[in-house]
Motif scaffolding. Structure first.
Motif, PDB file in Angstrom:
ATOM      1  N   ARG A  55       0.816  -1.216   0.000  1.00  0.00           N
ATOM      2  CA  ARG A  55       0.000   0.000   0.000  1.00  0.00           C
ATOM      3  C   ARG A  55       0.850   1.266   0.000  1.00  0.00           C
ATOM      4  NH1 ARG A  55      -5.347  -1.131   1.041  1.00  0.00           N
ATOM      5  NH2 ARG A  55      -5.781  -3.263   1.738  1.00  0.00           N
ATOM      6  N   PRO A  56       1.725   1.409  -0.999  1.00  0.00           N
ATOM      7  CA  PRO A  56       2.432   2.688  -1.118  1.00  0.00           C
ATOM      8  C   PRO A  56       1.468   3.755  -1.625  1.00  0.00           C
ATOM      9  CG  PRO A  56       2.949   1.288  -2.979  1.00  0.00           C
ATOM     10  CD  PRO A  56       2.101   0.459  -2.055  1.00  0.00           C
ATOM     11  N   PRO A  57       1.853   5.022  -1.546  1.00  0.00           N
ATOM     12  CA  PRO A  57       0.998   6.076  -2.099  1.00  0.00           C
ATOM     13  C   PRO A  57       0.708   5.836  -3.581  1.00  0.00           C
ATOM     14  CG  PRO A  57       2.783   7.009  -0.803  1.00  0.00           C
ATOM     15  CD  PRO A  57       3.088   5.554  -0.944  1.00  0.00           C
ATOM     16  N   VAL A  58      -0.483   6.203  -4.005  1.00  0.00           N
ATOM     17  CA  VAL A  58      -0.906   6.046  -5.401  1.00  0.00           C
ATOM     18  C   VAL A  58      -1.416   7.386  -5.903  1.00  0.00           C
ATOM     19  CG1 VAL A  58      -2.410   4.808  -6.999  1.00  0.00           C
ATOM     20  CG2 VAL A  58      -1.586   3.657  -4.923  1.00  0.00           C
ATOM     21  N   VAL A  59      -0.960   7.790  -7.078  1.00  0.00           N
ATOM     22  CA  VAL A  59      -1.444   9.026  -7.698  1.00  0.00           C
ATOM     23  C   VAL A  59      -1.859   8.725  -9.133  1.00  0.00           C
ATOM     24  CG1 VAL A  59       0.015  10.487  -6.250  1.00  0.00           C
ATOM     25  CG2 VAL A  59       0.862   9.727  -8.486  1.00  0.00           C
ATOM     26  N   ASP A  60      -2.671   9.613  -9.692  1.00  0.00           N
ATOM     27  CA  ASP A  60      -3.156   9.396 -11.053  1.00  0.00           C
ATOM     28  C   ASP A  60      -2.466  10.280 -12.081  1.00  0.00           C
ATOM     29  OD1 ASP A  60      -4.227  11.813 -10.349  1.00  0.00           O
ATOM     30  OD2 ASP A  60      -6.314  11.274 -10.789  1.00  0.00           O
ATOM     31  N   GLY A  61      -1.410  10.980 -11.686  1.00  0.00           N
ATOM     32  CA  GLY A  61      -0.694  11.816 -12.643  1.00  0.00           C
ATOM     33  C   GLY A  61       0.261  12.753 -11.942  1.00  0.00           C
ATOM     34  N   PRO A  62       1.068  13.472 -12.699  1.00  0.00           N
ATOM     35  CA  PRO A  62       2.093  14.337 -12.110  1.00  0.00           C
ATOM     36  C   PRO A  62       1.547  15.469 -11.257  1.00  0.00           C
ATOM     37  CG  PRO A  62       1.946  14.636 -14.501  1.00  0.00           C
ATOM     38  CD  PRO A  62       1.138  13.438 -14.173  1.00  0.00           C
ATOM     39  N   ALA A  63       0.364  15.973 -11.579  1.00  0.00           N
ATOM     40  CA  ALA A  63      -0.184  17.093 -10.809  1.00  0.00           C
ATOM     41  C   ALA A  63      -0.502  16.712  -9.376  1.00  0.00           C
ATOM     42  CB  ALA A  63      -1.445  17.623 -11.493  1.00  0.00           C
ATOM     43  N   ALA A  64      -0.589  15.410  -9.101  1.00  0.00           N
ATOM     44  CA  ALA A  64      -0.987  14.952  -7.763  1.00  0.00           C
ATOM     45  C   ALA A  64       0.199  14.692  -6.848  1.00  0.00           C
ATOM     46  CB  ALA A  64      -1.825  13.679  -7.891  1.00  0.00           C
ATOM     47  N   LEU A  65       1.428  14.992  -7.304  1.00  0.00           N
ATOM     48  CA  LEU A  65       2.596  14.645  -6.511  1.00  0.00           C
ATOM     49  C   LEU A  65       3.602  15.786  -6.523  1.00  0.00           C
ATOM     50  CD1 LEU A  65       3.989  12.296  -4.937  1.00  0.00           C
ATOM     51  CD2 LEU A  65       5.124  11.707  -7.088  1.00  0.00           C
ATOM     52  N   ASP A  66       4.108  16.135  -5.333  1.00  0.00           N
ATOM     53  CA  ASP A  66       5.194  17.099  -5.229  1.00  0.00           C
ATOM     54  C   ASP A  66       6.516  16.346  -5.354  1.00  0.00           C
ATOM     55  OD1 ASP A  66       3.495  19.276  -4.812  1.00  0.00           O
ATOM     56  OD2 ASP A  66       3.415  18.890  -2.636  1.00  0.00           O
ATOM     57  N   LEU A  67       7.337  16.741  -6.312  1.00  0.00           N
ATOM     58  CA  LEU A  67       8.581  16.032  -6.577  1.00  0.00           C
ATOM     59  C   LEU A  67       9.712  16.537  -5.699  1.00  0.00           C
ATOM     60  CD1 LEU A  67       8.452  15.773 -10.472  1.00  0.00           C
ATOM     61  CD2 LEU A  67       7.907  14.003  -8.784  1.00  0.00           C
ATOM     62  N   ARG A  68      10.622  15.599  -5.365  1.00  0.00           N
ATOM     63  CA  ARG A  68      11.771  15.890  -4.521  1.00  0.00           C
ATOM     64  C   ARG A  68      13.062  15.679  -5.302  1.00  0.00           C
ATOM     65  NH1 ARG A  68       9.882  11.752   0.120  1.00  0.00           N
ATOM     66  NH2 ARG A  68      11.809  10.797  -0.618  1.00  0.00           N
ATOM     67  N   PRO A  69      14.156  16.271  -4.854  1.00  0.00           N
ATOM     68  CA  PRO A  69      15.426  16.105  -5.574  1.00  0.00           C
ATOM     69  C   PRO A  69      15.956  14.684  -5.569  1.00  0.00           C
ATOM     70  CG  PRO A  69      15.515  18.012  -4.107  1.00  0.00           C
ATOM     71  CD  PRO A  69      14.257  17.283  -3.779  1.00  0.00           C
ATOM     72  N   ASP A  70      15.487  13.846  -4.612  1.00  0.00           N
ATOM     73  CA  ASP A  70      15.974  12.464  -4.552  1.00  0.00           C
ATOM     74  C   ASP A  70      15.063  11.490  -5.281  1.00  0.00           C
ATOM     75  OD1 ASP A  70      13.856  12.686  -2.760  1.00  0.00           O
ATOM     76  OD2 ASP A  70      14.751  11.327  -1.285  1.00  0.00           O
ATOM     77  N   ASP A  71      14.114  11.985  -6.066  1.00  0.00           N
ATOM     78  CA  ASP A  71      13.203  11.111  -6.799  1.00  0.00           C
ATOM     79  C   ASP A  71      13.875  10.507  -8.027  1.00  0.00           C
ATOM     80  OD1 ASP A  71      11.016  11.378  -5.125  1.00  0.00           O
ATOM     81  OD2 ASP A  71      10.173  13.078  -6.230  1.00  0.00           O
ATOM     82  N   VAL A  72      13.490   9.263  -8.330  1.00  0.00           N
ATOM     83  CA  VAL A  72      13.875   8.580  -9.568  1.00  0.00           C
ATOM     84  C   VAL A  72      12.586   8.172 -10.262  1.00  0.00           C
ATOM     85  CG1 VAL A  72      15.028   6.592 -10.592  1.00  0.00           C
ATOM     86  CG2 VAL A  72      16.031   7.721  -8.586  1.00  0.00           C
ATOM     87  N   LEU A  73      12.411   8.605 -11.497  1.00  0.00           N
ATOM     88  CA  LEU A  73      11.229   8.235 -12.270  1.00  0.00           C
ATOM     89  C   LEU A  73      11.515   6.951 -13.047  1.00  0.00           C
ATOM     90  CD1 LEU A  73      10.352  11.761 -13.698  1.00  0.00           C
ATOM     91  CD2 LEU A  73       9.181  10.578 -11.841  1.00  0.00           C
ATOM     92  N   VAL A  74      10.621   5.983 -12.923  1.00  0.00           N
ATOM     93  CA  VAL A  74      10.730   4.725 -13.662  1.00  0.00           C
ATOM     94  C   VAL A  74       9.573   4.681 -14.648  1.00  0.00           C
ATOM     95  CG1 VAL A  74      10.811   2.217 -13.544  1.00  0.00           C
ATOM     96  CG2 VAL A  74      11.804   3.592 -11.684  1.00  0.00           C
ATOM     97  N   LEU A  75       9.877   4.882 -15.925  1.00  0.00           N
ATOM     98  CA  LEU A  75       8.850   4.912 -16.963  1.00  0.00           C
ATOM     99  C   LEU A  75       8.544   3.481 -17.392  1.00  0.00           C
ATOM    100  CD1 LEU A  75       7.169   6.862 -18.782  1.00  0.00           C
ATOM    101  CD2 LEU A  75       8.980   6.580 -20.505  1.00  0.00           C
ATOM    102  N   ALA A  76       7.349   2.993 -17.011  1.00  0.00           N
ATOM    103  CA  ALA A  76       6.975   1.613 -17.299  1.00  0.00           C
ATOM    104  C   ALA A  76       5.672   1.521 -18.090  1.00  0.00           C
ATOM    105  CB  ALA A  76       6.854   0.833 -15.989  1.00  0.00           C
ATOM    106  N   VAL A  77       5.258   2.622 -18.701  1.00  0.00           N
ATOM    107  CA  VAL A  77       4.103   2.568 -19.600  1.00  0.00           C
ATOM    108  C   VAL A  77       4.548   1.964 -20.925  1.00  0.00           C
ATOM    109  CG1 VAL A  77       3.019   4.563 -18.530  1.00  0.00           C
ATOM    110  CG2 VAL A  77       4.510   4.890 -20.521  1.00  0.00           C
ATOM    111  N   LYS A  78       3.594   1.507 -21.723  1.00  0.00           N
ATOM    112  CA  LYS A  78       3.921   1.057 -23.068  1.00  0.00           C
ATOM    113  C   LYS A  78       4.440   2.250 -23.878  1.00  0.00           C
ATOM    114  CE  LYS A  78       2.411  -3.278 -22.952  1.00  0.00           C
ATOM    115  NZ  LYS A  78       1.988  -3.366 -21.543  1.00  0.00           N
ATOM    116  N   THR A  79       5.276   1.958 -24.867  1.00  0.00           N
ATOM    117  CA  THR A  79       5.912   3.033 -25.628  1.00  0.00           C
ATOM    118  C   THR A  79       4.886   3.951 -26.273  1.00  0.00           C
ATOM    119  OG1 THR A  79       7.786   1.567 -26.063  1.00  0.00           O
ATOM    120  CG2 THR A  79       7.617   3.561 -27.400  1.00  0.00           C
TER     121      THR A  79
END
Length: 358
Positions: A55-79
């Motif tokens: 049960r980690p936090p779940v968001v539906d898009g970038p507007a719902a999350l404040d980003l931090r300098p230690d974040d790593v984005l993992v792009l796992a959507v279909k191309t």
């Protein structure tokens, strides 16, 4: 580091779930029914050890999350869904100044080789990830990952080439989560090798899991065509011996619960009725390179068009026979020598389905 899993499907759900299980900070990003299921019931990840709910936090898009300098984005959507995701996330501000595209690392955990090119237009720091991980996602909120003893082997490297401290730190985190993560300076060679294996995805999506000599013959023709194209393009994918040395014996792919084997990522897209499929970036990559370098690609073009038609018309996965698909290919290209793998040969690299090992 906090891992933002952009696309919580089979691959994203498995990576995110395993990282959360290992104690890492994770945020899951999903849409529609998957978002609702994750918010309501958490991520149910089934592995050979059993089913655990994360049960980690779940968001539906970038507007719902404040980003931090230690974040790593993992792009796992279909191309085919990458541009919208990259546009949305790259422009998001990061605490302390700048945007995600300017400051944060982004890892493309995707099939094909187009995702990194799309990402580098928007992100300064892009990393490739060659996904070798058997998993399935056909029901909202539930992901099954059948790999054992490792859940997956994910080669990582800087795009277009090289390594750095960031990717080594990521690999260290992932390897504590049952995800072997070799860091290599030539990650795209690994991804091109996987691309050749993924040419089977369209065949599997429209005809079912490859388990007959005829299906393997058709795959052999598509793969031989792909090899000719890559050679003409000056691309040197990792060879079979090097792949076997890196992966052999480290991961098993058969269903652990006795259930029927399901197809890979393209088959799953048809099964979920998404209306899209990744064929343009798998078989279509070979078609594109063939046109650029003057190499005919009739087999992969038919596979691309047929898979796209299935997705567009929401036809059932596996509802065409291999003979029917082969006839379409022969009508376009004429009969071609097989040069094909037999069912016992190690050729198909698993992506997001329960397949034989490669």
């Amino acid at each position: 580091m906090r891992y933002i899993i952009v696309g919580t499907g089979a691959v994203g759900g498995t990576v995110g779930g395993r990282l959360a299980e290992a104690g890492h900070e994770v945020v899951l990003v999903a849409r529609g029914a998957q978002y609702a299921a994750l918010r309501e019931g958490g991520l149910r990840l089934t592995t050979p050890e059993g089913t655990r709910t994360h049960r980690p936090p779940v968001v539906d898009g970038p507007a719902a999350l404040d980003l931090r300098p230690d974040d790593v984005l993992v792009l796992a959507v279909k191309t085919q869904d990458s541009v919208a995701a990259l546009d949305g996330w790259s422009a998001r501000p990061v605490a302390g100044g700048g945007t995600a595209g300017e400051r944060l690392p982004l890892i493309c955990a995707q099939n094909g080789v187009e995702g990194e090119r799309l990402a580098l237009r928007r992100f300064h720091r892009v990393y490739g990830c060659c996904v070798y991980l058997p998993a399935s996602f056909v029901e909202p909120g539930r992901v099954t990952a059948s790999g054992a003893p490792l859940t997956g082997i994910l080669h990582l490297g800087r795009y277009p080439a090289g390594t750095d401290d960031t990717v080594r730190a990521v690999a260290g985190d992932w390897e504590k989560a049952r995800l072997e993560a070799p860091v290599v300076p030539d990650v795209m060679r690994w991804k091109y090798a996987k691309l050749l294996s993924n040419l089977a995805n369209a065949i599997e999506a429209v005809t079912g899991v490859l388990d007959t000599p005829e299906a393997f013959d058709l795959f052999g023709r598509a793969r031989a065509e792909g090899r000719r194209v890559l050679e003409a393009a000056g691309v040197d994918p990792v060879g079979t011996e090097e792949q076997d040395a890196a992966r052999g014996g480290r991961i098993r792919f058969d269903p652990f619960d006795g259930s029927e084997r399901v197809g890979g990522s393209s088959w799953q897209s048809l099964s979920r009725g998404t209306g899209t499929i990744e064929a343009d970036h798998l078989n279509g990559e070979i078609v594109l390179l063939g046109r650029l370098h003057g190499v005919p690609t009739p087999v992969n073009d038919v596979l691309r068009r047929t898979a796209n038609a299935f997705a567009r018309e929401r036809r059932a996965a596996g509802s065409m026979t291999v003979a029917e698909l082969g006839a379409l290919v022969d009508a376009e290209s004429g009969s071609a020598p097989g040069g094909s793998p037999g069912p016992g040969q190690a050729l198909i690299a698993p992506d997001t389905g329960r397949r034989a090992s490669s």
